[in-house]
Design a protein around this motif. Structure first.
Motif: not given
Length: 190
Positions: A40-43, A88-91, A93-110
């Motif tokens: 996964p991308l972890t933030l 996740s690795q699937a996210e 792959d599906e969203l692209g790395m930039s969108a996945a990083q934005k998603l992980a950032a929002q999850r971490a901040i929340s």
């Protein structure tokens, strides 16, 4: 601490500037796993206390695995708020790395469960976008909260990848045993 690390301590200069500007909750964020071939991308997001200092915090890349493990526990005990999130690795792959990083950032901040006033990001890209942000190239070497976040992100991802490697190793060993047993049966029947 190893001598090479003594003079390279990140500080609170950037955090203090934000506090002085009226921002109560200043969070440092950092990621690990961007562009990795597996996992996964972890933030991580970390809010450091104004009145307590933790020594030996450095950019996670400067620390050995054993030093990171020790500092992981110390940072978790010391920080006012800590959150770790993944894409996740699937996210990825599906969203692209930039969108996945934005998603992980929002999850971490929340996951901090506190109203964040300002975010300090390691690098020159604002992948947070939903809150006031300061981008700091090599931020994990100058900002204590970003350096703490680099440790908090790196350790759980490293643990996850070690577990994955162990499962893969066991699966490979089981497959080899099965293949060996099949070869023995083949030899017996011939």
């Amino acid at each position: 601490m190893r001598g090479a690390l003594k003079a390279k301590a990140p500080g609170l200069r950037v955090e203090r500037a934000r506090w002085d500007a009226g921002d109560e909750i200043v969070v440092g964020i950092d990621e690990v796993g961007r562009g990795a071939w597996a996992g996964p991308l972890t933030l991580a997001a970390v809010v450091v206390p104004r009145d307590k200092r933790l020594y030996k915090v450095r950019d996670s890349k400067m620390l050995t695995a054993a030093e990171r493990e020790i500092m992981f526990d110390r940072v978790n005990e010391w920080a006012d708020h800590v959150s770790v999130a993944h894409a996740s690795q699937a996210e990825c792959d599906e969203l692209g790395m930039s969108a996945a990083q934005k998603l992980a950032a929002q999850r971490a901040i929340s996951g901090l469960r506190v109203a964040v006033d300002h975010v300090l990001v390691d690098g020159n890209w604002d992948f947070v976008e939903t809150r006031p942000t300061t981008m700091l190239v090599k931020g994990d070497t100058v900002s204590l909260s970003i350096a703490a976040a680099s440790i908090i992100a790196k350790v759980p991802r490293a643990r996850m990848m070690e577990q994955c490697a162990e499962r893969h190793k066991k699966a490979m060993e089981e497959a080899a045993k099965k293949k060996e047993q099949e070869a023995k049966k083949e030899n017996i029947s011939n």
